[in-house]
Design a protein around this motif. Structure first.
Motif, PDB file in Angstrom:
ATOM      1  N   SER A   1       0.833  -1.200   0.000  1.00  0.00           N
ATOM      2  CA  SER A   1       0.000   0.000   0.000  1.00  0.00           C
ATOM      3  C   SER A   1       0.869   1.253   0.000  1.00  0.00           C
ATOM      4  N   ARG A   2       0.265   2.366  -0.350  1.00  0.00           N
ATOM      5  CA  ARG A   2       0.995   3.633  -0.431  1.00  0.00           C
ATOM      6  C   ARG A   2       1.524   4.020   0.951  1.00  0.00           C
ATOM      7  N   ALA A   3       2.759   4.437   0.976  1.00  0.00           N
ATOM      8  CA  ALA A   3       3.430   4.733   2.237  1.00  0.00           C
ATOM      9  C   ALA A   3       3.029   6.105   2.777  1.00  0.00           C
ATOM     10  N   ILE A   4       3.176   6.262   4.080  1.00  0.00           N
ATOM     11  CA  ILE A   4       2.982   7.567   4.706  1.00  0.00           C
ATOM     12  C   ILE A   4       4.090   8.496   4.229  1.00  0.00           C
ATOM     13  N   PRO A   5       3.766   9.643   3.632  1.00  0.00           N
ATOM     14  CA  PRO A   5       4.820  10.536   3.121  1.00  0.00           C
ATOM     15  C   PRO A   5       5.545  11.259   4.253  1.00  0.00           C
ATOM     16  N   GLN A   6       6.797  11.661   3.965  1.00  0.00           N
ATOM     17  CA  GLN A   6       7.591  12.375   4.963  1.00  0.00           C
ATOM     18  C   GLN A   6       7.147  13.828   5.103  1.00  0.00           C
ATOM     19  N   THR A   7       6.572  14.393   4.056  1.00  0.00           N
ATOM     20  CA  THR A   7       5.977  15.725   4.119  1.00  0.00           C
ATOM     21  C   THR A   7       4.525  15.613   3.684  1.00  0.00           C
ATOM     22  N   PHE A   8       3.754  16.664   3.920  1.00  0.00           N
ATOM     23  CA  PHE A   8       2.336  16.594   3.597  1.00  0.00           C
ATOM     24  C   PHE A   8       2.138  16.394   2.099  1.00  0.00           C
ATOM     25  N   ALA A   9       1.216  15.503   1.758  1.00  0.00           N
ATOM     26  CA  ALA A   9       0.886  15.252   0.355  1.00  0.00           C
ATOM     27  C   ALA A   9      -0.575  14.862   0.265  1.00  0.00           C
ATOM     28  N   ALA A  10      -1.199  15.224  -0.844  1.00  0.00           N
ATOM     29  CA  ALA A  10      -2.600  14.873  -1.071  1.00  0.00           C
ATOM     30  C   ALA A  10      -2.801  14.628  -2.566  1.00  0.00           C
TER      31      ALA A  10
ATOM     32  N   VAL B   1      -8.551   8.540  -3.309  1.00  0.00           N
ATOM     33  CA  VAL B   1      -8.111   9.696  -2.529  1.00  0.00           C
ATOM     34  C   VAL B   1      -6.957   9.262  -1.636  1.00  0.00           C
ATOM     35  N   PHE B   2      -5.935  10.114  -1.551  1.00  0.00           N
ATOM     36  CA  PHE B   2      -4.805   9.846  -0.668  1.00  0.00           C
ATOM     37  C   PHE B   2      -4.383  11.153  -0.013  1.00  0.00           C
ATOM     38  N   VAL B   3      -4.214  11.142   1.314  1.00  0.00           N
ATOM     39  CA  VAL B   3      -3.740  12.325   2.023  1.00  0.00           C
ATOM     40  C   VAL B   3      -2.935  11.852   3.230  1.00  0.00           C
ATOM     41  N   GLY B   4      -1.813  12.490   3.475  1.00  0.00           N
ATOM     42  CA  GLY B   4      -1.003  12.070   4.609  1.00  0.00           C
ATOM     43  C   GLY B   4       0.236  12.932   4.761  1.00  0.00           C
ATOM     44  N   GLY B   5       0.981  12.664   5.843  1.00  0.00           N
ATOM     45  CA  GLY B   5       2.214  13.391   6.094  1.00  0.00           C
ATOM     46  C   GLY B   5       2.792  13.019   7.444  1.00  0.00           C
ATOM     47  N   THR B   6       3.973  13.573   7.735  1.00  0.00           N
ATOM     48  CA  THR B   6       4.693  13.298   8.976  1.00  0.00           C
ATOM     49  C   THR B   6       5.186  14.616   9.556  1.00  0.00           C
ATOM     50  N   ASN B   7       5.018  14.803  10.884  1.00  0.00           N
ATOM     51  CA  ASN B   7       5.473  16.051  11.498  1.00  0.00           C
ATOM     52  C   ASN B   7       6.927  15.931  11.969  1.00  0.00           C
ATOM     53  N   GLU B   8       7.452  17.010  12.506  1.00  0.00           N
ATOM     54  CA  GLU B   8       8.862  17.038  12.895  1.00  0.00           C
ATOM     55  C   GLU B   8       9.162  16.105  14.054  1.00  0.00           C
ATOM     56  N   GLN B   9       8.166  15.737  14.825  1.00  0.00           N
ATOM     57  CA  GLN B   9       8.373  14.828  15.955  1.00  0.00           C
ATOM     58  C   GLN B   9       8.323  13.349  15.538  1.00  0.00           C
ATOM     59  N   GLY B  10       8.139  13.080  14.248  1.00  0.00           N
ATOM     60  CA  GLY B  10       8.147  11.708  13.763  1.00  0.00           C
ATOM     61  C   GLY B  10       6.804  11.024  13.803  1.00  0.00           C
ATOM     62  N   LEU B  11       5.727  11.789  14.035  1.00  0.00           N
ATOM     63  CA  LEU B  11       4.382  11.225  14.046  1.00  0.00           C
ATOM     64  C   LEU B  11       3.747  11.434  12.680  1.00  0.00           C
ATOM     65  N   GLY B  12       3.335  10.345  12.047  1.00  0.00           N
ATOM     66  CA  GLY B  12       2.774  10.441  10.710  1.00  0.00           C
ATOM     67  C   GLY B  12       1.502   9.639  10.558  1.00  0.00           C
ATOM     68  N   GLY B  13       0.753   9.979   9.526  1.00  0.00           N
ATOM     69  CA  GLY B  13      -0.484   9.255   9.256  1.00  0.00           C
ATOM     70  C   GLY B  13      -0.911   9.445   7.817  1.00  0.00           C
TER      71      GLY B  13
END
Length: 708
Positions: free
Chosen positions: A174-183, A204-216
């Protein structure tokens, strides 16, 4: 008797090409022998993050198709993608697997009906409702729009993954959680030339990871609309995924996932020879349909550094699948609507650990793993009262009466150990998997005592692979392994026909090339020996006895920019597979097994210039057989039967074209035509929903994508 193995001109040509590459190998940048052992890092779970480098280092036949490739091919389902892979044969929807929800894929001449011979997973989690007791994918709970890669390992996987893996391992990533915001939002539609029906796939795909390493990430893909057959083809599929990850440190991470799939689709059903001749797109089955739901959760903790990797994965799945299929008319012309509601639950936990040990001249990566899996099943068979087709009887809403059923369960423990040994240019990997399986099934028949049957199996599954690194872009490999298929619940309660677990020995000899003067490709010789193979005929499992599957798989890709800069953006590919899969004993000894093609090939070109991209692809397969049941017939039938179930199936070739345009940085559109020349072709089914099934007519395909 057919010859056991006969290379074809295409196979010999591919072999000669690989031999010719050896002359170019001397110019490669550096030999693998120059790589110091100190640079070796642990691989661990080799299904994670698939890429070309992992294919090159894999000591067996392996092909990865990435998202860009299958988007540009105009694929709208995983069947279209799998057809591009050497050794893989995909049946169009037919029989009791005749809906858009099912997946019918066979590898190396193995039966493709509902894909029972391969371990098929998504992100390393089995897709089957019950991996041991019900491995068939009458419900394949995934949508192409949510995928990043399709990874197919045809051999050398029995140690780490099982149980049904004689046909290799297919892992949908499946599509990976991106390191920066993407949609991204996209929509694709197939518009069929026959009847003008439209089938649409939004994603539809939307996701990203914050500076603290929490992503979704949130992933959604669905399919809606009608197919090219009249009646019964209404499709409604929803596939939703939620993914989360938290990087605890530079070496440690926790990931979690939730997946929900729900689908309903009609099944147009098979046609008799006369019905097909009158109108191949008609349907005589107004009430046939298939439905399914699946909810699953997964949680994984992983640690990775230069010397060691370990992870603990646990998952739970809750699945329902049901079908309604109208019976064939009785002597008085009446029929019944037969239902098959089934519920399954699976829980598993899988820890695995790998560590590299180094010395001056040798390194070892030792991997160990364990899986505990428990599954439960509840299967029923129901039917309505008898009615005349076309009468006022409301079969779609009529009450169903329970006629039979079963409950079952499996507790399975599997352990494995392997050791990847690097000595100079050589990599040698011995391994052993041990399966401890305890299953039961209790037959439930109204008015009769319950009948319980218990089976168990303790199976050692050894394997050995050897790979020689010619240089850092070319290797040669050989491997051997043992695969095992345990008894399924329906087989356990069926006390006749001398059914036993399946066991097979698999051998491969081949080579990989990646990025050698513009060339990339693979060539593999394979051999599979079944001690006994089980097959479903007219609703009953039978033992075919020993069978043999042999052949050659080849795939090539070339980047023409290596010839001249003016050809930048132009590339081509071709694949070819020759397979000989035969009965070794019984009434059909020496003859072809059913529903596979001896020759399968693809060829295509891609050209990209400025904002435009153009693709031309062709697929071809030779004839297939549907000869009947060797346990009840001495006649290997090649002529078409009146009911359309038996007889040869002619080969065919399909051509697809596509043009895409990037409107700007965030928008793309594309238009294509599938089956450009409107080639009429068909397949057959000999299960309960037997008959002839027409293939897809000329189809217009449109795509639009917005991304951020």
């Amino acid at each position: 008797m057919q010859p056991a193995f006969r290379p074809t001109g295409g196979a010999l040509g591919a072999a000669l090409l690989f031999v010719s590459l050896s002359a170019q190998a001397a110019d490669a940048q550096k030999n693998a022998a120059e790589t110091t052992l100190n640079s070796v890092t642990v691989v661990g779970n080799w299904l994670e993050n698939p890429n070309a480098a992992k294919v090159l280092e894999h000591p067996g036949a392996r092909t990865i198709v990435d998202r860009e490739t299958f988007v540009e091919s105009g694929a709208t389902n995983v069947r279209d993608v799998l057809r591009r892979i050497p050794g893989v044969q995909v049946q169009d929807s037919n029989g009791t697997g005749g809906s858009d929800i099912s997946l019918n894929v066979g590898v190396r001449g193995l039966t493709s009906r509902l894909s029972p011979r391969s371990t098929i997973m998504m992100d390393g989690i089995p897709l089957a409702v019950a991996p041991y007791g019900q491995p068939q994918l009458s419900m394949a709970p995934l949508a192409l729009g949510n995928l990043q890669d399709v990874d197919v390992v045809r051999g050398a996987g029995s140690v780490r993954y099982g149980p049904q893996n004689v046909g290799g391992i297919i892992n949908f990533v499946s599509r990976a959680i991106p390191q920066t915001f993407a949609a991204e939002a996209s929509v694709e539609s197939d518009i069929y030339s026959h009847g003008g029906s439209v089938k649409t796939t939004p994603s539809v795909f939307v996701g990203g990871t914050n500076e603290q390493g929490l992503g979704g990430a949130l992933l959604y893909s669905g399919t809606y609309g009608n197919g090219y057959r009249e009646s019964n083809d209404h499709v409604n599929i929803d596939d939703l995924m939620l993914k989360g990850a938290y990087r605890i440190s530079s070496t440690d991470q926790i990931t979690a996932g939730f997946h929900y799939y729900e689908a309903l689709a009609g099944m147009p059903g098979g046609l008799t020879a006369a019905e097909y001749a009158a109108n191949p797109f008609q349907s005589t089955r107004p009430f046939d349909n298939f439905s399914g739901r699946r909810t699953d959760f997964n949680l994984k903790y992983s640690h990775a550094d230069a010397d060691r990797k370990w992870e603990v994965l646990t998952y739970y799945t809750d699945s329902f699948r049901g079908s309604n299929i109208q019976s064939r008319p009785a002597s008085n012309g009446t029929v019944t609507l037969n239902g098959a509601p089934r519920n399954y639950h699976t829980f598993a936990i899988e820890p695995r650990y790998a560590q590299v040990f180094r010395s001056e001249s040798i390194s070892h990566e030792v991997g160990v793993g364990y899986r505990f899996l428990r599954e439960a099943s509840e299967e029923q068979a129901t039917r309505t009262a008898s009615y005349l087709p076309g009468s006022t009887f409301d079969a779609a809403n009529a009450p169903m009466k329970l006629t039979s059923g079963s409950v079952g369960g499996t507790t399975a423990n599997a352990v494995y150990i392997d050791d990847t040994i690097d000595i100079g240019n050589w990599t040698i990997t011995p391994g052993l998997r041990y399966e401890f399986i305890r299953s039961y099934a209790t037959a439930l028949t109204p008015g009769k005592p319950d009948v319980r049957s218990d089976v168990s199996a303790n199976e050692p599954l050894p394997s050995l692979s050897v790979m020689y690194h010619v240089n850092d872009k070319w290797n040669v490999f050989a491997n051997a392994g043992v695969s095992f298929g345990p008894m399924q619940y329906f087989q356990i309660v069926q006390s006749t026909n001398n059914l036993q677990p399946e066991k097979a020995k698999t051998y491969e000899l081949g080579t990989h090339v990646e990025g050698l003067n513009g060339w990339a490709g693979e060539l593999t010789l394979f051999n599979i020996d079944f001690s006994q193979e089980l097959q479903l005929n007219n609703g009953e499992w039978t033992n075919l006895g020993a069978t043999t599957h042999r052949g050659v798989e080849a795939g090539l890709r070339y980047d023409f920019s290596k010839i001249a800069p003016t050809l930048a953006g132009l590339s081509a590919y071709a694949t070819y597979t020759y397979t000989s899969a035969t009965f070794n004993q019984g009434n059909f000894a020496g003859r072809d097994l059913p529903f596979y093609s001896r020759h399968v090939g693809t060829v295509g070109m891609r050209y990209e210039r400025n904002r435009w991209s153009f693709n031309v692809d062709a697929f071809a397969q030779s004839k297939q057989r549907s000869p009947g049941d060797p346990s009840t017939s001495t006649v290997y039938q090649t002529a078409e039967s009146a009911n359309g179930a038996l007889g040869d199936i002619p080969g065919y070739m399909l051509t697809n074209i596509r043009a895409g345009y990037d409107i700007g940085k965030h928008a793309k559109v594309a238009f294509g035509i599938k089956n450009l020349f409107d080639r009429r072709y068909f397949t057959r089914s000999n299960d309960q929903n037997f008959g002839k099934y027409v293939g897809m007519p000329r189809t217009f395909h449109v795509q639009a994508t917005l991304s951020y």
